[in-house]
Design a protein around this motif. Sequence first.
Motif, mmCIF file in Angstrom:
data_model
loop_
_atom_site.group_PDB
_atom_site.id
_atom_site.type_symbol
_atom_site.label_atom_id
_atom_site.label_comp_id
_atom_site.label_asym_id
_atom_site.label_seq_id
_atom_site.Cartn_x
_atom_site.Cartn_y
_atom_site.Cartn_z
ATOM 1 N N ASP A 1 96.261 16.491 24.992
ATOM 2 C CA ASP A 1 96.679 15.610 26.075
ATOM 3 C C ASP A 1 95.880 14.313 26.047
ATOM 4 N N LEU A 2 96.542 13.226 26.376
ATOM 5 C CA LEU A 2 95.858 11.940 26.492
ATOM 6 C C LEU A 2 95.882 11.504 27.954
ATOM 7 N N ALA A 3 95.479 12.407 28.823
ATOM 8 C CA ALA A 3 95.490 12.130 30.258
ATOM 9 C C ALA A 3 94.126 11.616 30.697
ATOM 10 N N PRO A 4 94.050 10.400 31.219
ATOM 11 C CA PRO A 4 92.766 9.899 31.728
ATOM 12 C C PRO A 4 92.368 10.609 33.013
ATOM 13 N N GLY B 1 75.963 8.375 20.147
ATOM 14 C CA GLY B 1 75.794 8.871 21.509
ATOM 15 C C GLY B 1 75.551 7.773 22.527
ATOM 16 N N PHE B 2 75.461 6.537 22.077
ATOM 17 C CA PHE B 2 75.172 5.421 22.987
ATOM 18 C C PHE B 2 75.794 4.153 22.417
ATOM 19 N N PRO B 3 76.429 3.326 23.227
ATOM 20 C CA PRO B 3 76.699 3.553 24.657
ATOM 21 C C PRO B 3 78.078 4.157 24.885
ATOM 22 N N CYS B 4 78.168 5.137 25.779
ATOM 23 C CA CYS B 4 79.457 5.685 26.197
ATOM 24 C C CYS B 4 80.003 4.918 27.398
ATOM 25 N N LEU B 5 79.114 4.432 28.238
ATOM 26 C CA LEU B 5 79.501 3.621 29.390
ATOM 27 C C LEU B 5 79.760 2.195 28.922
ATOM 28 N N GLN B 6 80.963 1.697 29.153
ATOM 29 C CA GLN B 6 81.300 0.358 28.691
ATOM 30 C C GLN B 6 80.906 -0.717 29.688
ATOM 31 N N GLN B 7 81.264 -0.538 30.954
ATOM 32 C CA GLN B 7 80.965 -1.570 31.937
ATOM 33 C C GLN B 7 80.943 -1.005 33.345
ATOM 34 N N VAL B 8 80.332 -1.774 34.234
ATOM 35 C CA VAL B 8 80.230 -1.429 35.649
ATOM 36 C C VAL B 8 80.605 -2.663 36.451
ATOM 37 N N SER B 9 81.282 -2.446 37.568
ATOM 38 C CA SER B 9 81.546 -3.557 38.477
ATOM 39 C C SER B 9 81.270 -3.106 39.902
ATOM 40 N N PHE B 10 81.105 -4.079 40.784
ATOM 41 C CA PHE B 10 80.831 -3.807 42.190
ATOM 42 C C PHE B 10 81.895 -4.486 43.044
ATOM 43 N N VAL C 1 80.898 1.164 43.633
ATOM 44 C CA VAL C 1 80.593 0.999 42.211
ATOM 45 C C VAL C 1 81.780 1.517 41.413
ATOM 46 N N ASN C 2 82.203 0.736 40.417
ATOM 47 C CA ASN C 2 83.303 1.125 39.543
ATOM 48 C C ASN C 2 82.782 1.155 38.110
ATOM 49 N N ALA C 3 83.043 2.263 37.411
ATOM 50 C CA ALA C 3 82.520 2.418 36.049
ATOM 51 C C ALA C 3 83.629 2.855 35.106
ATOM 52 N N TYR C 4 83.526 2.417 33.844
ATOM 53 C CA TYR C 4 84.536 2.759 32.845
ATOM 54 C C TYR C 4 83.880 3.404 31.631
ATOM 55 N N TYR C 5 84.340 4.605 31.312
ATOM 56 C CA TYR C 5 83.913 5.333 30.123
ATOM 57 C C TYR C 5 85.121 5.542 29.209
ATOM 58 N N PRO C 6 85.128 5.008 27.999
ATOM 59 C CA PRO C 6 86.203 5.352 27.061
ATOM 60 C C PRO C 6 86.249 6.859 26.802
ATOM 61 N N THR C 7 85.047 7.469 26.650
ATOM 62 C CA THR C 7 84.909 8.911 26.473
ATOM 63 C C THR C 7 83.707 9.389 27.272
ATOM 64 N N GLN C 8 83.825 10.570 27.862
ATOM 65 C CA GLN C 8 82.693 11.136 28.601
ATOM 66 C C GLN C 8 82.633 12.637 28.357
ATOM 67 N N TYR C 9 81.430 13.140 28.040
ATOM 68 C CA TYR C 9 81.212 14.569 27.862
ATOM 69 C C TYR C 9 80.864 15.168 29.219
ATOM 70 N N ILE C 10 81.793 15.945 29.759
ATOM 71 C CA ILE C 10 81.668 16.398 31.138
ATOM 72 C C ILE C 10 80.506 17.377 31.317
ATOM 73 N N PHE C 11 80.344 18.332 30.408
ATOM 74 C CA PHE C 11 79.234 19.270 30.545
ATOM 75 C C PHE C 11 77.899 18.593 30.292
ATOM 76 N N ILE D 1 87.616 7.603 33.310
ATOM 77 C CA ILE D 1 87.305 8.149 31.986
ATOM 78 C C ILE D 1 88.594 8.180 31.170
ATOM 79 N N GLY D 2 88.620 7.394 30.106
ATOM 80 C CA GLY D 2 89.818 7.339 29.285
ATOM 81 C C GLY D 2 90.094 8.638 28.552
ATOM 82 N N ARG D 3 89.015 9.283 28.064
ATOM 83 C CA ARG D 3 89.155 10.519 27.301
ATOM 84 C C ARG D 3 88.041 11.487 27.695
ATOM 85 N N PRO D 4 88.252 12.332 28.720
ATOM 86 C CA PRO D 4 87.229 13.310 29.085
ATOM 87 C C PRO D 4 87.163 14.445 28.066
ATOM 88 N N GLU D 5 85.945 14.822 27.677
ATOM 89 C CA GLU D 5 85.734 15.900 26.720
ATOM 90 C C GLU D 5 84.865 16.980 27.355
#
Length: 269
Positions: A31-34, A181-190, A200-210, A242-246
Amino acid sequence: MSSTPNLINETNLSRSWARALLTVLDNSRSDLAPLTVSIADFDDGLPVEDARIRSALEKSLARSGKFSCDVSAMVIFPFKAWTRRGRPDITTFSEFYLNKYLPRLRALDCRNRRGTYFERMISFQGVRGKNGKLLSEPKNQLQHIIGLWPKDGSRPRPRQSALQVACFDPVRDHNGSSLSGFPCLQQVSFTYDNSGGLAVNAYYPTQYIFDRAYGNYLGLCHLGYFMASQFGLAMVRLNCFIGRPERGDITKSALAELRSMISDVLGSH
């Protein structure tokens, strides 16, 4: 095939993370569900947590040889260090972090050799020429944003689109590496409202949930608390896309134990 995007809207950081993990486990890897995680109803600007979920995760992280939630949070904003030093302003704290705190982090763990998220927020590297010489000085992005905020009401508040912080640096990070492993966080806005609230708004292309998501959310909340204190506002919401949660790196037995506990806690509410 792409399935429907997932939204988690909670008032508790621990429950948000737990639902994020269950969502990833229940979805197919094809699945490609954000995933969007939104956390609100802070307690004096700090996120509400569930001790049962946090404790179980910390034990599982330790057994798996992963960083604790506090360590993952610290690289986004070193909340405890800021508090211990009397909660200084951005200029004073940036000097301390870059000159004393960051060198210690690099000496303790070679994985910090490329820096930390907070370092990039307060010392984003300038552009380099072909000879490697800096063509522009590093930018303290948080200091710049705080400087835009009117302290006495003598001028209007800055436009919302100006309150952005970059973490991904194309000059350094577009390097062709297959694993990083770095950086996974692309940007932050307020963003702010007319009632004294800050989000706070944050964007992760990929994030390892565990492995990291809980600490990521905690660090972003701490960053929001700090920025809200500089603006004279209250931290009220975190939105994380999170664009692609893993799932992350965890054994099947540990995952089964953690999943059972999470399901029991979520089912008890």
